[in-house]
Scaffold this motif. Structure first.
Motif, PDB file in Angstrom:
ATOM      1  N   ASP A  10      -7.788  10.801   9.156  1.00 18.26           N
ATOM      2  CA  ASP A  10      -8.057   9.952   8.565  1.00 18.26           C
ATOM      3  C   ASP A  10      -7.861   9.092  10.188  1.00 18.26           C
ATOM      4  O   ASP A  10      -8.507   7.856  10.330  1.00 18.26           O
ATOM      5  CB  ASP A  10      -8.796   9.085   7.711  1.00 18.26           C
ATOM      6  CG  ASP A  10      -9.116   9.346   6.683  1.00 18.26           C
ATOM      7  OD1 ASP A  10      -9.975   9.297   6.910  1.00 18.26           O
ATOM      8  OD2 ASP A  10      -8.442  10.046   6.183  1.00 18.26           O
ATOM      9  N   GLU A  11      -6.207   8.940  10.255  1.00 14.47           N
ATOM     10  CA  GLU A  11      -5.580   8.591  11.155  1.00 14.47           C
ATOM     11  C   GLU A  11      -4.573   9.045  12.485  1.00 14.47           C
ATOM     12  O   GLU A  11      -4.020  10.636  11.244  1.00 14.47           O
ATOM     13  CB  GLU A  11      -4.805   7.347  10.821  1.00 14.47           C
ATOM     14  CG  GLU A  11      -4.475   5.860  10.966  1.00 14.47           C
ATOM     15  CD  GLU A  11      -3.514   5.001  10.113  1.00 14.47           C
ATOM     16  OE1 GLU A  11      -2.575   4.292  10.161  1.00 14.47           O
ATOM     17  OE2 GLU A  11      -4.667   4.753   9.002  1.00 14.47           O
ATOM     18  N   HIS A  50       2.257   5.073  -0.242  1.00 16.27           N
ATOM     19  CA  HIS A  50       1.553   5.958   0.839  1.00 16.27           C
ATOM     20  C   HIS A  50       2.704   7.354   0.599  1.00 16.27           C
ATOM     21  O   HIS A  50       3.602   7.326   0.401  1.00 16.27           O
ATOM     22  CB  HIS A  50       1.304   5.886   2.249  1.00 16.27           C
ATOM     23  CG  HIS A  50       0.196   5.404   2.618  1.00 16.27           C
ATOM     24  ND1 HIS A  50       0.502   3.927   2.639  1.00 16.27           N
ATOM     25  CD2 HIS A  50      -0.734   5.474   4.020  1.00 16.27           C
ATOM     26  CE1 HIS A  50       0.010   3.268   3.335  1.00 16.27           C
ATOM     27  NE2 HIS A  50      -1.125   4.372   3.747  1.00 16.27           N
ATOM     28  N   ARG A  96     -10.466   6.814  -2.325  1.00 15.18           N
ATOM     29  CA  ARG A  96     -10.719   8.561  -1.213  1.00 15.18           C
ATOM     30  C   ARG A  96      -9.280   9.149  -0.861  1.00 15.18           C
ATOM     31  O   ARG A  96      -8.936   8.935  -0.619  1.00 15.18           O
ATOM     32  CB  ARG A  96     -11.810   8.143  -1.079  1.00 15.18           C
ATOM     33  CG  ARG A  96     -12.898   8.023  -1.382  1.00 15.18           C
ATOM     34  CD  ARG A  96     -13.514   9.395  -2.496  1.00 15.18           C
ATOM     35  NE  ARG A  96     -15.198   9.368  -2.911  1.00 15.18           N
ATOM     36  CZ  ARG A  96     -15.283   8.957  -3.729  1.00 15.18           C
ATOM     37  NH1 ARG A  96     -14.229   8.351  -4.691  1.00 15.18           N
ATOM     38  NH2 ARG A  96     -16.871   8.228  -4.830  1.00 15.18           N
ATOM     39  N   HIS A 125      -6.910   9.830   2.603  1.00 24.32           N
ATOM     40  CA  HIS A 125      -6.639   9.000   3.080  1.00 24.32           C
ATOM     41  C   HIS A 125      -5.578  10.218   3.899  1.00 24.32           C
ATOM     42  O   HIS A 125      -4.451   9.754   3.531  1.00 24.32           O
ATOM     43  CB  HIS A 125      -6.958   8.028   3.011  1.00 24.32           C
ATOM     44  CG  HIS A 125      -6.519   6.645   4.589  1.00 24.32           C
ATOM     45  ND1 HIS A 125      -7.202   6.494   5.084  1.00 24.32           N
ATOM     46  CD2 HIS A 125      -5.341   6.858   5.573  1.00 24.32           C
ATOM     47  CE1 HIS A 125      -7.262   5.935   6.523  1.00 24.32           C
ATOM     48  NE2 HIS A 125      -5.952   6.396   6.462  1.00 24.32           N
ATOM     49  N   GLU A 179       1.000  -1.163   0.007  1.00 24.84           N
ATOM     50  CA  GLU A 179      -0.338   0.199   0.065  1.00 24.84           C
ATOM     51  C   GLU A 179       0.508   1.187   0.054  1.00 24.84           C
ATOM     52  O   GLU A 179       1.566   1.552   0.754  1.00 24.84           O
ATOM     53  CB  GLU A 179      -0.523  -0.390   1.143  1.00 24.84           C
ATOM     54  CG  GLU A 179      -1.674   1.235   1.337  1.00 24.84           C
ATOM     55  CD  GLU A 179      -2.500   1.234   2.529  1.00 24.84           C
ATOM     56  OE1 GLU A 179      -2.936   1.035   3.048  1.00 24.84           O
ATOM     57  OE2 GLU A 179      -3.641   0.074   2.626  1.00 24.84           O
ATOM     58  N   ILE A 181      -3.015  10.455   7.298  1.00 25.08           N
ATOM     59  CA  ILE A 181      -2.191  10.334   8.070  1.00 25.08           C
ATOM     60  C   ILE A 181      -1.706  11.298   9.047  1.00 25.08           C
ATOM     61  O   ILE A 181      -1.207  11.823   7.605  1.00 25.08           O
ATOM     62  CB  ILE A 181      -1.996   9.013   7.589  1.00 25.08           C
ATOM     63  CG1 ILE A 181      -2.305   8.076   7.368  1.00 25.08           C
ATOM     64  CG2 ILE A 181      -0.815   8.919   8.851  1.00 25.08           C
ATOM     65  CD1 ILE A 181      -1.731   6.732   7.060  1.00 25.08           C
ATOM     66  N   ARG A 206      -7.189  17.422  -0.063  1.00 20.54           N
ATOM     67  CA  ARG A 206      -8.825  17.408  -0.611  1.00 20.54           C
ATOM     68  C   ARG A 206      -8.555  18.210  -1.861  1.00 20.54           C
ATOM     69  O   ARG A 206      -9.666  17.294  -2.257  1.00 20.54           O
ATOM     70  CB  ARG A 206      -8.820  17.733   0.819  1.00 20.54           C
ATOM     71  CG  ARG A 206      -8.417  17.021   1.893  1.00 20.54           C
ATOM     72  CD  ARG A 206      -9.895  16.865   2.919  1.00 20.54           C
ATOM     73  NE  ARG A 206      -9.576  16.253   4.257  1.00 20.54           N
ATOM     74  CZ  ARG A 206      -8.759  16.371   5.472  1.00 20.54           C
ATOM     75  NH1 ARG A 206      -8.662  17.771   5.311  1.00 20.54           N
ATOM     76  NH2 ARG A 206      -9.067  16.257   6.454  1.00 20.54           N
ATOM     77  N   PRO A 263      -3.208   8.050  -0.703  1.00 18.71           N
ATOM     78  CA  PRO A 263      -2.898   8.472   0.929  1.00 18.71           C
ATOM     79  C   PRO A 263      -2.010   9.540   1.314  1.00 18.71           C
ATOM     80  O   PRO A 263      -0.919   8.794   0.820  1.00 18.71           O
ATOM     81  CB  PRO A 263      -3.167   7.643   1.825  1.00 18.71           C
ATOM     82  CG  PRO A 263      -3.139   5.864   1.079  1.00 18.71           C
ATOM     83  CD  PRO A 263      -2.650   6.874  -0.037  1.00 18.71           C
TER      84      PRO A 263
END
Length: 365
Positions: A322-323, A190, A240, A242, A188, A244, A229, A208
């Motif tokens: 989100d995190e 990022h 979408r 994401h 994944e 962190i 965003r 992300p």
């Protein structure tokens, strides 16, 4: 006092924000470097026991105070000694590496540990030492002077190697190369950063974004979050935005104890950065002033579990994260394990959801 449910991997009913961990591999010299490396893996095991979602390791070169220099090697060791937690790089500094080699490394990690591997990508260069030292390090890394500017293109190249079916081709002149091993679930990806350029790079690629709040006031730009965003392009699989956000944290049993430990950790960092020797106890007024300024500049949140929990909630709410990825700032592995366990209220393996109460305080409040 109200209770805020902290969303860990063992909790299916908590709020939207997850908690993860980034370890930068710091050491204050009290343990040998080899032991400091082993402590990174031990911290990962503690993070899994406490229910954190991810555990990431940093990439730093040429610093005796930071022992995390080879993320893929550390990740292989950590993933083999844990069972559930996602393991990742925070991050691989892509301008230091050939994208094809990084793709091979992370495909191999994905084959060994399916569905657990994250690939965080950054572009930071070394800022420690004299200009001559930095130049020598860049030469040793074979780092191309254009690599910082070419960072978006390097990401495109890497993601296309990892999963050509999922990445829109941005490299029309690049012949298809076979990546081995080819895995069903690629790492994944990022994008790491603290400014609007990195945010835009992530957004345009439907990836992300990890906002480097822990890098301190002088480096992080809050406008990056909104840029991410606003510029986000919905991608494959209905991707979408994401977000962190990383946060420097030190947690102890009480606010007073945490303040004492945070000041000690800050003094260690100040001494390392200035090359000064430890002073006799009690510290001088100047050393105490520099330590407090360091905590403020680095936006360190310190306190008991209630205090830190509310500060985590506050940052998540302020950024719409989100995190939250906590970065324990304690100078030794044992102390960083204490921060994670005290924050989560777990002194041993976790089997149910976590509840921690909230009342926030940070270094600058």
């Amino acid at each position: 006092m109200s209770t805020a449910q902290r969303h860990l991997d063992t909790d299916d009913t908590g709020p939207a924000v997850r908690l993860s961990v980034l370890d930068v591999g710091a050491t204050d010299g009290r343990v040998p470097p080899a032991r400091a490396v082993q402590e990174i893996a031990e911290l990962a095991q503690a993070a899994e026991e406490c229910g954190f979602h991810r555990f990431w390791v940093a990439e730093h070169h040429g610093s005796p105070d930071l022992v995390s220099s080879a993320p893929p090697v550390l990740m292989a060791h950590i993933a083999a000694r844990t069972r559930r937690i996602r393991v990742g790089s925070g991050g691989v500094m892509l301008p230091n590496h050939a994208p094809y080699v990084v793709a091979e490394q992370f495909a191999t990690l994905g084959a060994l540990h399916p569905g657990r591997i994250d690939l965080g990508l950054g572009r930071s260069s070394n800022t420690a030492g004299t200009p001559a030292y930095r130049a020598a390090l860049e030469s040793a890394l074979r780092r191309d002077a254009r690599a910082m500017v070419d960072f978006p293109a390097l990401i495109d190249e890497l993601t296309e190697f990892l999963d050509p079916s999922d990445a829109p081709s941005r490299l029309p002149d690049n012949p298809a190369l076979h990546l081995s091993p080819r895995v069903e679930a690629p790492a994944e990806v990022h994008v790491l950063g603290a400014g609007e350029g990195s945010a835009r790079t992530a957004a345009e690629r439907s990836l992300p974004f990890v906002y480097g709040h822990h890098l301190g006031r002088s480096k992080c730009r809050p406008a990056a979050v909104e840029r991410y965003r606003a510029a986000f392009v919905p991608g494959p699989h209905d991707a979408r935005p994401h977000l962190i956000a990383s946060l420097n944290v030190l947690c102890a049993d009480s606010d007073d104890e945490a303040e004492r430990l945070a000041l000690h950790a800050a003094r260690v960092s100040v001494r390392q950065r200035t090359g000064s020797a430890a002073q006799a106890s009690p510290p001088s007024a100047r050393e105490d002033f520099l330590a407090r300024r360091f905590l403020e500049d680095q936006q360190v949140v310190y306190g008991g579990p209630d205090t830190v929990a509310e500060a985590v909630d506050h940052l998540a709410d302020a950024l719409g994260a989100d995190e939250i990825m906590v970065v324990p700032v304690d100078p030794t592995g044992a102390e960083r394990r204490r921060t994670l366990r005290t924050l989560t209220g777990r002194q041993g393996p976790v089997s149910t959801h976590l509840a921690v109460a909230g009342a926030g305080r940070s270094a600058h409040s």
